[in-house]
Design an enzyme around this catalytic site. Structure first.
Site, PDB file in Angstrom:
ATOM      1  N   GLU A 209       0.879  -1.168   0.000  1.00  0.00           N
ATOM      2  CA  GLU A 209       0.000   0.000   0.000  1.00  0.00           C
ATOM      3  C   GLU A 209       0.919   1.221   0.000  1.00  0.00           C
ATOM      4  OE1 GLU A 209      -3.546   0.287   0.333  1.00  0.00           O
ATOM      5  OE2 GLU A 209      -3.701  -1.821  -0.208  1.00  0.00           O
ATOM      6  N   CYS A 243      -2.311   9.199   3.058  1.00  0.00           N
ATOM      7  CA  CYS A 243      -1.927   8.720   1.727  1.00  0.00           C
ATOM      8  C   CYS A 243      -2.963   9.055   0.667  1.00  0.00           C
ATOM      9  CB  CYS A 243      -1.671   7.212   1.749  1.00  0.00           C
ATOM     10  SG  CYS A 243      -3.045   6.250   2.366  1.00  0.00           S
TER      11      CYS A 243
END
Lengths: 468, 453
Positions: A209, A243
């Site tokens: 990720e 993010c």
């Protein structure tokens, strides 16, 4: 190899089959729930100390979202664990053919510092649910949270199956020398490459990720105030250290002129006239990050904010304008409370700007005109897409969350986490009888046998239906 | 290196043009592949005969049939596979559109191997095209006739920019792996699998690795030995043992070892006749290097049947070894040849422990009339796939994901699983710009009331 003993201990427990029964997994997950409930105050305090995380943000992002995942998993686990029957052909009609969800074994979860509890426990929930043993490594950047996790969490979970390892860069490198059966990493692309290279030595599958620059296109037709609030919320949540935060805005010069006062108003509405005094605005996690983000203020011109305070690692909610694509702030993921606005002539130019760069974790597009949203949607590629809002797509446990290209590989959340940590094993249990039916497949061969084999195994075309 | 850059660059430009994304285009390419197999059947079978001494029937059954099955499945289901899927919404997103939609990854690389040289590149190609990607196809240079043929005929039927074929050996493959792809599917051995994954890591490219290993075959005392041995003989000696999912070695109770040997011998006679070497249905070892490798595994072993070799024609007779020691050379690496070691195990517990002490295999075989025992073996072991009471047959069920775990690989394909492997599911949340008041609870300044909400 300092961790070899730990890994082999966990592997031995896994081989013993302890983690296989549903009851065991449920018990461990419920214990994790108790950790979140009983240690809630400690979590809020630790994250506040580590990065000035406002209590609402911490409660929402670290506790609530985790508990949602936990409940979703507990509610559905027995269903997820069931064997999935598959379609059979003529030859296997009387047999049993299904997909078994097997645990991988001993998995490694490496968490980042920006949501130190959430991004550690959400993958762990899926790993436990899928029947694995796990080593979890919280980020060494958030020292208080790391201490809390390493001291408190082990007493909730089965110590023979789950271990917390605290490690810096050196120790993590040693940890990666061991063979794991799955590695789940959240962090930056450059480290993602290192993790995957280390995993390749043992043929360990990975989920990465990662991140990137999430573009946020704002069209000329929109309710500017609503857009400003949603974009500002997404950008400045956790002081920009998210993010999936909108990294930069793309809009026309005309829209920029409308957006700036609207953003100013939103920021004041959220954080008051002096955000440094607001209890609802966070801080940068560490000195190195602070220096890095502060340096980016040199790009373009400060239109809103721009104030910094090194002692507190405070950077004001900032908007920059007059940017060039070659500016330093446009070369890396900002991961701070700075929103650059890059002007484009129209949506086509915006789309070209987006597609000429690495594929991001998420593409955002704001417009009252559905056609415009659809254009951006259809002509770009990204892990996820959110129209007319920011961040919210990750609150849905039913949507897969992951990147593509430089922003990552694999996905999780909800059932997808369970699937990530499961090996899908094809199973065929045939009848020992009816051997006569197998004769056509054995040598010696003839044309006749081939015809029979073909007829028995092939997939027939469905009749074309002209009405459809 | 430059040539590879050009080939991949052209494929990427072609992909970016968007022309391979529509359903119509994908169907057109798949139909063309169907035509290719029908029109070039003779040439394909001839290449397979030249490379591996495969008889017409064997080659058709092993390589063409499965490819046609994949094409049919893809063409019949592509519309539904491509459809967006609505997902459950939460209270906060009740009025919004939430769904996932499969998207092509971009430019994918398929690296084939030599044992089923046509099928192993063609089968994944179906899924890659169906998923809307550009595909660089790299057939194995070891099966050189098939590689040459694929390079010749594929461009005649498919869009040559989108689906280029690259031939060559290690240097060309290395140059290819230095390029950036959006997925790599590699079939081969674990050692090279690690090299492929390490190369992929530089670009954060997801990989599917179809590797191998030693697939164990446990025969329980309680089973119809004649049937079991016939099915095992079929799976083991097909393609002269050069099958990634062949039963590599047998585990059984010492009391049935000789009966197992007798039954396999009888079946071999039935399949290949008295003189195996003259049977048109028995293949050859691919080349001298592998011939020598397999031959060396026989050293110091108790040969219960077979053992005859002929280097000139790369012939190795169907061979059975008994009372094999776990430490012997034949138990170290995947045999990939017509040599079947039998190891004796005193109980299923011992067998399970033996299996678990080694690398996870591509497939685990277990033969027994006892359903409970079968369930137990499945539950207490780990493998890519598991088949009870037969060999190889899971390969034909396209609904089953075909792939390994641990040392035997990662990822899977076949049927819809190929489509999924070569797609990614983009997540969508589309909201309204209105109804802003619903969002108020989440904005600062925060009060306890808001938190509780």
């Amino acid at each position: 190899n300092p961790y070899a003993g730990l890994v082999s201990h966990l592997r031995a427990t896994w081989l013993s089959g302890r983690t296989r029964p549903l009851e065991y997994r449920v018990a461990q997950l419920e214990a994790l729930g108790r950790f979140l409930d009983e240690k809630k105050q400690d979590i809020l305090e630790a994250t506040a100390l580590d990065m000035g995380k406002p209590p609402f943000e911490a409660e929402f992002s670290e506790i609530l979202l985790c508990k949602n995942e936990l409940h979703e998993t507990l509610n559905n686990l027995s269903h997820w664990m069931k064997d999935e029957p598959v379609e059979k052909n003529l030859v296997t009609k009387l047999d049993s053919a299904f997909i078994r969800k097997d645990p991988y074994g001993v998995v490694l979860i490496i968490a980042p510092w920006n949501y130190p509890i959430n991004l550690l426990l959400e993958p762990l929930i899926g790993a436990i649910a899928a029947g694995n043993c796990a080593i979890i490594k919280p980020s060494e950047m958030t020292k208080n949270t790391e201490r809390l996790v390493s001291e408190a969490l082990p007493s909730y979970l089965d110590k023979d199956c789950f271990a917390v390892v605290t490690a810096g860069v050196q120790e993590t490198t040693r940890l990666l020398e061991n063979k794991f059966d799955y590695i789940f990493f959240t962090g930056v692309p450059s480290v993602g490459r290192i993790i995957m290279t280390a995993a390749a030595k043992h043929l360990t599958p990975v989920t990465l990720e990662l991140g990137g620059k999430n573009p946020c296109y704002v069209s000329d037709t929109c309710q500017v105030q609503n857009v400003a609030r949603r974009v500002a919320w997404g950008r400045f949540f956790n002081a920009g250290q998210t993010c999936i935060a909108p990294d930069y805005v793309l809009c026309t010069l005309e829209m920029q002129e409308k957006l700036l006062p609207a953003l100013r108003e939103a920021i004041t509405e959220f954080y008051g006239p002096d955000p440094q005094k607001s209890p609802d605005f966070g801080r940068i996690v560490g000195d190195k990050q602070f220096q890095r983000v502060r340096a980016l203020l040199g790009s373009g011109r400060v239109a809103i904010g721009g104030q910094t305070d090194e002692k507190e690692r405070y950077i004001a909610p900032t908007v920059l304008v007059d940017l060039q694509p070659s500016d330093p702030i446009m070369q890396e993921e900002i991961f701070g409370p700075i929103l650059p606005i890059v002007t484009v002539a129209n949506v086509d130019e915006a789309i070209e700007f987006i597609t000429s760069r690495e594929r991001p974790l998420v593409v955002y597009a704001f417009s009252s005109n559905n056609k415009v949203v659809n254009q951006v949607l259809e002509r770009t590629s990204s892990g996820g897409f959110c129209g007319n809002d920011t961040l919210m797509h990750v609150t849905l446990t039913s949507l897969p969350f992951g990147g593509i290209g430089n922003s990552g590989l694999g996905r999780y959340h909800g059932k997808f986490t369970f699937e990530t940590f499961s090996h899908h094993r094809g199973c065929l249990h045939r009848n020992m009888g009816l051997e006569a039916l197998n004769t056509p497949r054995y040598p010696p061969y003839s044309q006749q046998k081939v015809t029979v084999v073909k007829a028995a195994s092939e997939v027939k075309r469905k009749a074309a239906c002209t009405l459809l | 290196m430059e040539r590879m850059q050009q080939v991949v660059g052209r494929a990427r430009a072609a992909f970016n043009s968007g022309r391979c994304r529509s359903l119509e285009f994908r169907m057109q390419q798949l139909k063309a592949l169907e035509r290719m197999v029908q029109e070039k059947e003779k040439e394909i079978l001839a290449a397979l005969k030249a490379d591996l001494h495969k008889s017409r029937f064997k080659a058709y059954g092993q390589e063409i049939l499965i490819f046609l099955m994949e094409l049919t499945l893809a063409m019949d289901n592509l519309l539904s596979w491509m459809a967006p899927q609505l997902v459950q919404r939460s209270v906060l997103t009740m009025r919004d559109k939430t769904y996932t939609c499969p998207e092509p990854l971009g430019v994918v690389l398929i690296i084939g191997t030599w044992n089923y040289p046509f099928a192993i590149v063609m089968q994944p190609l179906v899924g890659a095209i169906a998923a809307g990607n550009a595909v660089v196809v790299k057939p194995s240079e070891v099966s050189e006739n098939t590689a040459r043929l694929v390079a010749e005929i594929l461009p005649q039927y498919l869009d040559p920019e989108l689906y280029p074929v690259v031939t060559g050996g290690v240097p060309e493959t290395t140059a290819l792996l230095a390029q950036r792809f959006d997925h790599i599917l590699y079939t081969g051995n674990s050692a090279v699998g690690k090299i492929v994954m390490a190369a992929a890591a530089k670009h954060l490219t997801p990989v599917t690795l179809e590797l191998g290993g030693k697939s164990p075959c446990y025969i329980d005392k309680d089973c119809d030995l004649a049937v079991a041995c016939r099915r095992i003989t079929w799976g083991k000696y097909m393609n002269c043992g050069q099958t990634c999912i062949a039963p590599d070695y047998i585990l059984c109770d010492p009391s049935i070892q000789s009966k197992v040997v007798e039954n396999i011998k009888a079946t071999l006679q039935e399949f290949y006749g008295e003189d195996v070497k003259s049977s048109p249905d028995y293949e050859r070892i691919i080349n001298k290097r592998h011939f020598k490798r397999i031959q060396s595994l026989l050293e110091g072993q108790k040969i219960a049947h077979g053992g005859e070799v002929d280097e000139a024609s790369c012939f190795i007779a169907p061979t059975i070894l008994t009372d094999v020691s776990p430490e012997s050379k034949v138990m170290e690496e995947e045999i990939f040849g017509p040599v079947l070691p039998i190891l004796t195990m005193k109980s299923v517990d011992e067998a399970i422990e033996f299996i678990n002490s080694r690398e996870k295999p591509l497939v685990l075989y277990v033969f027994s009339n006892n359903k409970k025992l079968i369930r137990r073996v499945i539950a207490e072991t780990s493998s890519g796939s598991v088949v009870a009471n037969d060999t190889l047959m899971h390969f034909l069920l396209l609904g089953l994901p075909f792939g390994g775990v641990g040392n035997s690989g990662m990822g899977a394909y076949h049927g819809k699983h190929s489509f999924e492997t070569f797609s990614y599911h983009r997540a969508y949340l589309i909201k309204d710009l209105k109804m802003e008041f619903v969002n108020n609870f989440r904005y600062p300044p925060q009060t306890q009331r808001k938190v509780d909400l």
